[in-house]
Design an enzyme around this catalytic site. Sequence first.
Site, PDB file in Angstrom:
ATOM      1  CG  HIS A  69     -31.053  30.519   1.661  1.00 16.07           C
ATOM      2  ND1 HIS A  69     -30.595  31.911   2.301  1.00 16.07           N
ATOM      3  CD2 HIS A  69     -30.353  29.620   1.380  1.00 16.07           C
ATOM      4  CE1 HIS A  69     -29.620  32.175   1.425  1.00 16.07           C
ATOM      5  NE2 HIS A  69     -28.667  30.385   1.540  1.00 16.07           N
ATOM      6  CG  ASP A  71     -32.142  33.319   5.408  1.00 13.39           C
ATOM      7  OD1 ASP A  71     -32.715  32.335   4.699  1.00 13.39           O
ATOM      8  OD2 ASP A  71     -32.059  33.303   6.039  1.00 13.39           O
ATOM      9  CG  ASP A 106     -25.518  32.424   0.352  1.00 12.68           C
ATOM     10  OD1 ASP A 106     -26.528  31.670   0.100  1.00 12.68           O
ATOM     11  OD2 ASP A 106     -25.215  31.959   1.607  1.00 12.68           O
ATOM     12  CD  GLU A 140     -28.490  28.662   4.018  1.00 13.22           C
ATOM     13  OE1 GLU A 140     -27.437  27.287   4.199  1.00 13.22           O
ATOM     14  OE2 GLU A 140     -28.277  29.260   3.976  1.00 13.22           O
ATOM     15  CD  GLU A 141     -27.366  32.679   4.022  1.00 11.17           C
ATOM     16  OE1 GLU A 141     -26.318  32.042   4.991  1.00 11.17           O
ATOM     17  OE2 GLU A 141     -26.859  33.092   3.478  1.00 11.17           O
ATOM     18  CD  GLU A 169     -26.649  27.438   0.217  1.00  5.88           C
ATOM     19  OE1 GLU A 169     -26.319  28.857  -0.305  1.00  5.88           O
ATOM     20  OE2 GLU A 169     -27.712  27.537   1.092  1.00  5.88           O
ATOM     21  CG  HIS A 355     -22.136  35.250   3.654  1.00 10.32           C
ATOM     22  ND1 HIS A 355     -21.613  34.447   5.189  1.00 10.32           N
ATOM     23  CD2 HIS A 355     -22.918  34.469   3.001  1.00 10.32           C
ATOM     24  CE1 HIS A 355     -23.367  33.782   5.200  1.00 10.32           C
ATOM     25  NE2 HIS A 355     -23.719  33.715   3.839  1.00 10.32           N
TER      26      HIS A 355
END
Length: 381
Positions: A69, A71, A106, A140-141, A169, A355
């Site tokens: 992903h 995003d 990520d 995805e997030e 991931e 994150h």
Amino acid sequence: MINLTKTQKLAQALIQRASVTPDDKGCQDIIEDLLKKASFNTVRLNSNGVTNLLALHGAASPFLLFLGHTDVVPAGNTEEWTYDPFDGFLEDLGDDVILHGRGTQDMKGSDAAMCMALCQFVVQNPNHKGTVGLLLTSNEEGDAVGGTPFVVEYLKEHNLIPDYCIVGEPSCSKEFGDTIKNGRRGSITAHITVKGVQGHVAYPDRCDNAAHHAGALIKALSETQWDEGSQFFPKSSFQVTNISCGTGAENVVPGSCYIMCNWRYSDLLNKELIERKVTSIVKDLKLDCDIRYVVNGLPFVTKGGELLDVLKEAISLHTKVNPSLSTAGGTSDGRFIAPLGTKVVEFGPLSTHIHKVNEAVSLNSLEKLKDIFVTTLEKLF
């Protein structure tokens, strides 16, 4: 002057685009251009404001799909960051270079490694057997609407069912190469409204405090042993994620209390078993509740086989580390691919700063990640 490989340059270029969910900010344009130059066929499958890129090379089976992903989650207060989260700052440590920024772990670092591994593989093996490909989404997030589930329908309609899927991931916990995620727990969210009777705090006999009832329900749910775990999964867990009740006034007893809660569950549980147990607890507590359940993902596990064997061998070759298998952690878009009957595994860089403020990744690890993916492709195809 820091000399970067193609993989490392791509990772930095992706970080410099503030692609907060669901805005891709042109990340997939960069990757699509590289894959087209390597003779990949690409298609854009956009829906609901979400950008998806599917790139394929070859035909028939076996079919290995890389999944990622573009995003990222918001950076938050950028003043808390040592370096601008979307600058792609490079910190030279002498024996390694650290790439700073939101999405480095990520998972734009893996996006770069997967892309360049595919390019290298098909250039060196233009007539390889089977099909290799990459699927990227920009949601995805978020809630995944218009993202990977949307593309999965396209894959089914066009009979493009992967035999293998590697999700990039961040999987490693202490050192690069130490963990492969060979499955994920299921996820169910419950939206519970506990009902009572609103009234004045000075007249408790005329009220029925929904917050008190909600507290008793939370206590019962949190103390329940849902299972003991299984061969491939840790025991299932329950967590409250949101609570809302009351009018905001200090003298009004709430007549209802809303609870959002979540189970991350093993293959020993399912929605029906969870629902049955919650209903029993509510009945025992003599509560009046409205409950709505949402299944976010089913548990899946890849127990063994050629994909795991080859990936383990490639990791050990390039890192000198023997990876362990794990199904811990959150969910990934692999949960949408596994129901197709596909063998799904996840492998990527360290997950220590995902994150978080000051997210960063080792560029040496990204180059090794690319090499691991190339070796995996060579051994499978």
